[in-house]
Scaffold this motif. Sequence first.
Motif, mmCIF file in Angstrom:
data_model
loop_
_atom_site.group_PDB
_atom_site.id
_atom_site.type_symbol
_atom_site.label_atom_id
_atom_site.label_comp_id
_atom_site.label_asym_id
_atom_site.label_seq_id
_atom_site.Cartn_x
_atom_site.Cartn_y
_atom_site.Cartn_z
ATOM 1 N N LEU A 38 0.675 -1.287 0.120
ATOM 2 C CA LEU A 38 0.021 -0.044 0.143
ATOM 3 C C LEU A 38 0.621 1.292 -0.172
ATOM 4 N N SER A 39 1.962 1.132 0.680
ATOM 5 C CA SER A 39 2.878 2.260 0.826
ATOM 6 C C SER A 39 3.589 2.631 -0.303
ATOM 7 N N MET A 40 4.468 1.565 -0.639
ATOM 8 C CA MET A 40 5.186 1.611 -1.905
ATOM 9 C C MET A 40 4.919 0.760 -3.138
ATOM 10 N N PRO A 41 3.844 0.665 -3.789
ATOM 11 C CA PRO A 41 3.662 -0.126 -4.857
ATOM 12 C C PRO A 41 4.500 -0.424 -6.030
ATOM 13 N N GLU A 42 5.187 0.563 -6.195
ATOM 14 C CA GLU A 42 6.292 0.513 -7.294
ATOM 15 C C GLU A 42 7.472 -0.219 -6.994
ATOM 16 N N ASN A 43 7.773 -0.490 -5.669
ATOM 17 C CA ASN A 43 8.876 -1.159 -5.315
ATOM 18 C C ASN A 43 8.700 -2.625 -4.549
ATOM 19 N N VAL A 44 7.439 -2.723 -4.185
ATOM 20 C CA VAL A 44 7.023 -3.920 -3.404
ATOM 21 C C VAL A 44 6.148 -4.548 -4.689
ATOM 22 N N GLY A 45 6.361 -5.909 -4.857
ATOM 23 C CA GLY A 45 5.247 -6.583 -5.802
ATOM 24 C C GLY A 45 5.050 -7.986 -5.662
ATOM 25 N N ILE A 46 4.375 -8.653 -6.494
ATOM 26 C CA ILE A 46 3.911 -10.058 -6.359
ATOM 27 C C ILE A 46 5.285 -10.801 -6.086
ATOM 28 N N ALA A 47 6.257 -10.687 -6.924
ATOM 29 C CA ALA A 47 7.441 -11.352 -6.769
ATOM 30 C C ALA A 47 8.255 -11.397 -5.450
ATOM 31 N N LEU A 48 8.310 -10.300 -4.904
ATOM 32 C CA LEU A 48 8.758 -10.035 -3.549
ATOM 33 C C LEU A 48 7.916 -10.877 -2.416
ATOM 34 N N CYS A 49 6.634 -10.722 -2.491
ATOM 35 C CA CYS A 49 5.762 -11.358 -1.758
ATOM 36 C C CYS A 49 5.831 -12.968 -1.953
ATOM 37 N N SER B 169 -6.178 -11.855 15.428
ATOM 38 C CA SER B 169 -5.112 -11.139 16.179
ATOM 39 C C SER B 169 -4.462 -10.504 14.945
ATOM 40 N N THR B 170 -4.314 -11.018 13.800
ATOM 41 C CA THR B 170 -3.969 -10.166 12.598
ATOM 42 C C THR B 170 -4.598 -8.953 12.142
ATOM 43 N N ALA B 171 -5.810 -8.943 12.220
ATOM 44 C CA ALA B 171 -6.622 -7.744 11.953
ATOM 45 C C ALA B 171 -6.606 -6.627 13.132
ATOM 46 N N LEU B 172 -6.423 -7.406 14.361
ATOM 47 C CA LEU B 172 -6.386 -6.401 15.414
ATOM 48 C C LEU B 172 -5.026 -5.742 15.406
ATOM 49 N N LEU B 173 -3.944 -6.517 15.088
ATOM 50 C CA LEU B 173 -2.589 -6.040 15.184
ATOM 51 C C LEU B 173 -2.369 -4.710 13.992
ATOM 52 N N TRP B 174 -3.248 -4.899 12.761
ATOM 53 C CA TRP B 174 -3.103 -3.971 11.779
ATOM 54 C C TRP B 174 -3.244 -2.446 12.402
ATOM 55 N N MET C 50 -7.432 4.603 0.533
ATOM 56 C CA MET C 50 -8.129 5.559 0.740
ATOM 57 C C MET C 50 -9.395 5.209 2.037
ATOM 58 N N PHE C 51 -9.381 3.780 2.273
ATOM 59 C CA PHE C 51 -10.093 3.010 3.422
ATOM 60 C C PHE C 51 -9.791 3.586 4.621
ATOM 61 N N SER C 52 -10.659 3.531 5.453
ATOM 62 C CA SER C 52 -10.373 3.924 7.099
ATOM 63 C C SER C 52 -9.573 2.551 7.552
ATOM 64 N N LEU C 53 -9.055 2.768 8.707
ATOM 65 C CA LEU C 53 -8.184 1.771 9.257
ATOM 66 C C LEU C 53 -9.089 0.496 9.515
ATOM 67 N N ARG C 54 -10.212 0.788 10.058
ATOM 68 C CA ARG C 54 -11.448 -0.495 10.227
ATOM 69 C C ARG C 54 -11.631 -1.074 9.058
ATOM 70 N N LYS C 55 -11.785 -0.405 7.684
ATOM 71 C CA LYS C 55 -12.147 -1.136 6.572
ATOM 72 C C LYS C 55 -10.919 -1.853 6.295
ATOM 73 N N GLN C 56 -9.828 -1.369 6.428
ATOM 74 C CA GLN C 56 -8.336 -2.048 5.862
ATOM 75 C C GLN C 56 -8.231 -3.283 6.887
ATOM 76 N N ALA C 57 -8.500 -3.214 8.230
ATOM 77 C CA ALA C 57 -8.395 -4.392 8.888
ATOM 78 C C ALA C 57 -9.262 -5.404 8.588
#
Length: 161
Positions: free
Chosen positions: A47-58, A139-144, A96-103
Amino acid sequence: MDSHAQGLIFVAVSLLVALVLTIAPLSAGLAWLRPDWLMLVLIYWLLSMPENVGIALCWLGGIIQDILLGTVLGQNAFSLAVVAYIIQISYQQLRMFSLRKQAALIALLELFRILVDQWAQNLNGVSQTHWLVFLPVFSTALLWFFLRPMMSWLQRVFVAY
């Protein structure tokens, strides 16, 4: 050192920390609640640097996670690559989503990863059919809620733009 190199080093260090937290020992009771650190950090960078982090890195991060956890080679790589694809095709809207929607979205993506994990284990004849395998969704959603603001702050402090 230019800001681009600083940013890439910061991405690499954060992914390394996420991998270490993934294999850090926990007590038997807390092990069921272990959040998916690598997925959270990768989603932040997608979300922050989509031009540098992509599918291959994931995918590469998933392969490393498979090796560290001793799971079927490619199972985490596949699920992280699919998560990265979902994030990349809609990252402008997701920012553009709120933190709750992203979680909430992260909870759904973690549920997808758990279901892929269970599917791969069933194919190999080693399945955990206990309801506790779904606790990392929460736990993953809350940690976000804590990780996203903290990573934004660290990015502003350590990476000069």
